[in-house]
Enzyme design. Structure first.
Site, PDB file in Angstrom:
ATOM      1  N   ILE A  62       0.829  -1.200   0.000  1.00 33.88           N
ATOM      2  CA  ILE A  62       0.000   0.000   0.000  1.00 33.88           C
ATOM      3  C   ILE A  62       0.865   1.253   0.000  1.00 33.88           C
ATOM      4  O   ILE A  62       1.980   1.250   0.520  1.00 33.88           O
ATOM      5  CB  ILE A  62      -0.967  -0.020   1.221  1.00 33.88           C
ATOM      6  N   CYS A  63       0.375   2.320  -0.638  1.00 33.18           N
ATOM      7  CA  CYS A  63       1.007   3.641  -0.563  1.00 33.18           C
ATOM      8  C   CYS A  63      -0.120   4.645  -0.361  1.00 33.18           C
ATOM      9  O   CYS A  63      -1.146   4.328   0.239  1.00 33.18           O
ATOM     10  CB  CYS A  63       1.867   3.929  -1.793  1.00 33.18           C
ATOM     11  N   LYS A  64       0.026   5.871  -0.860  1.00 38.53           N
ATOM     12  CA  LYS A  64      -1.027   6.866  -0.663  1.00 38.53           C
ATOM     13  C   LYS A  64      -2.195   6.649  -1.617  1.00 38.53           C
ATOM     14  O   LYS A  64      -3.349   6.684  -1.217  1.00 38.53           O
ATOM     15  CB  LYS A  64      -0.463   8.280  -0.819  1.00 38.53           C
ATOM     16  N   GLY A  66      -1.683   4.434  -4.908  1.00 36.33           N
ATOM     17  CA  GLY A  66      -1.544   3.154  -5.591  1.00 36.33           C
ATOM     18  C   GLY A  66      -0.423   3.075  -6.602  1.00 36.33           C
ATOM     19  O   GLY A  66      -0.094   1.991  -7.082  1.00 36.33           O
ATOM     20  N   MET A  90      -3.837   4.425   0.851  1.00 33.00           N
ATOM     21  CA  MET A  90      -4.268   4.914   2.157  1.00 33.00           C
ATOM     22  C   MET A  90      -5.411   5.921   2.047  1.00 33.00           C
ATOM     23  O   MET A  90      -6.190   6.065   2.990  1.00 33.00           O
ATOM     24  CB  MET A  90      -3.084   5.525   2.915  1.00 33.00           C
TER      25      MET A  90
END
Length: 111
Positions: A62-64, A66, A90
């Site tokens: 996961i990141c902010k 994608g 996120m």
């Protein structure tokens, strides 16, 4: 380089608690807030780090939003690790009302 369409993806409501959730955002983003139980390893450090993964285990990345997690997922898959990208990142996590915490367990925010 793998095409984005070749990268397996899941949505935040498909994230499983029994699998590693790897957050590849930068340290300032992580510090502001992250998913409870997530493991942090910034995308910029991924190539030089050793990620301890049990054989056959799936890593949810996961990141902010994608994009970085898709890059990390492709990299991990090239290393023979079963990894899936968490679509929406996120921002989608927080939008679903799922917990975002700081390292001390207090309420966090997506930065």
């Amino acid at each position: 380089r793998a095409e984005m369409s070749a990268i397996p993806e899941i949505t935040v409501d498909e994230v499983r608690d029994d699998l590693m959730l790897l957050d590849v955002r930068e340290i300032d983003e992580w510090t502001a807030g992250h998913a409870p139980g997530a493991v942090h390893l910034a995308l910029s450090e991924l190539g030089g780090a050793t990620l301890e993964v049990e054989p056959g285990a799936t890593v949810q990345v996961i990141c902010k939003v994608g994009g970085r997690s898709a890059q990390a997922t492709a990299f991990l898959r090239e290393q023979g690790i079963d990894a899936v990208n968490v679509y929406g990142g996120m921002l989608a996590w927080a939008a679903m009302g799922l917990d975002v915490v700081t390292d001390d367990g207090g309420p966090g925010r997506v930065a």
